[in-house]
Design an enzyme around this catalytic site. Structure first.
Site, mmCIF file in Angstrom:
data_model
loop_
_atom_site.group_PDB
_atom_site.id
_atom_site.type_symbol
_atom_site.label_atom_id
_atom_site.label_comp_id
_atom_site.label_asym_id
_atom_site.label_seq_id
_atom_site.Cartn_x
_atom_site.Cartn_y
_atom_site.Cartn_z
ATOM 1 N N HIS A 35 0.842 -1.206 0.000
ATOM 2 C CA HIS A 35 0.000 0.000 0.000
ATOM 3 C C HIS A 35 0.874 1.253 0.000
ATOM 4 C CE1 HIS A 35 -3.362 -2.672 0.999
ATOM 5 N NE2 HIS A 35 -4.172 -1.647 0.766
ATOM 6 N N LYS A 93 -9.399 -10.181 7.084
ATOM 7 C CA LYS A 93 -10.024 -10.735 8.289
ATOM 8 C C LYS A 93 -10.064 -9.667 9.363
ATOM 9 C CE LYS A 93 -5.952 -12.645 10.558
ATOM 10 N NZ LYS A 93 -5.250 -13.808 11.038
#
Length: 180
Positions: A35, A93
């Site tokens: 990212h 998750k």
């Protein structure tokens, strides 16, 4: 069961938190370092309708051996720019923060995959390519073709959030049991 295929479009706006879906098509793995690199150098894939999977897969001999999700909350502050660029879904998750829930509003969803099921995920994946390989196996952006990966809509485009609801219910039960 709702079946989705990438690239995703407005069909994700109809999904609701708790819906069971399967996903097929191309996804891109990305963790923290990926990212950050994308923020600095640009997104190396077409983000329109794309799906980013918070995952550091184990890859060997051109095959994905394991591809379990990583904790998505680590990407809370790093997700806005890819959603702004057109990414329609994030997979991971543990849910994401309220800022991401708001960034998804009206444009995308967060899809949850069960931790500990890395072999199941890998069994539904074919490796297509890699970007930022110099970051190492876990942090590179892997381009992967999915075949009906089972997922749950954790955060929808309307602000519905399974994870915040679980926390709210847990607080209520705690107060009922211990504050009486």
């Amino acid at each position: 069961m709702i079946h989705l295929t990438t690239p995703l479009g407005d069909e994700v706006l109809e999904l609701r938190a708790g819906d069971a879906v399967t996903l097929s098509g191309t996804v891109y793995t990305a963790r923290d370092e990926a990212h950050q690199r994308m923020m600095q150098e640009g997104i190396p894939f077409d983000p329109q309708g794309a799906v980013v999977y918070h995952c550091g897969p184990v890859v060997q001999d051109g095959r994905v051996l394991a591809a379990g999700p990583t904790t998505s909350a680590r990407m809370n502050r790093l997700s806005g720019f890819i959603l702004d660029a057109g990414v329609r879904a994030l997979i991971g998750k543990g849910g994401m923060g309220p800022e991401v829930r708001e960034e998804l509003r009206g444009r995308g969803v967060y899809l949850a995959f069960t931790g500990g099921c890395a072999a199941l995920a890998a069994a539904r994946m074919t490796l297509k390519g890699v970007y930022f390989e110099d970051l190492g196996m876990a942090e590179a952006v892997w381009e992967i073709e999915l075949d009906h990966l089972p997922l749950i809509v954790g955060i929808d485009a309307h602000g519905g959030d399974l994870f915040s609801e679980v926390v709210r219910q847990a607080k209520i039960q705690f107060e009922q049991r211990f504050n009486t």
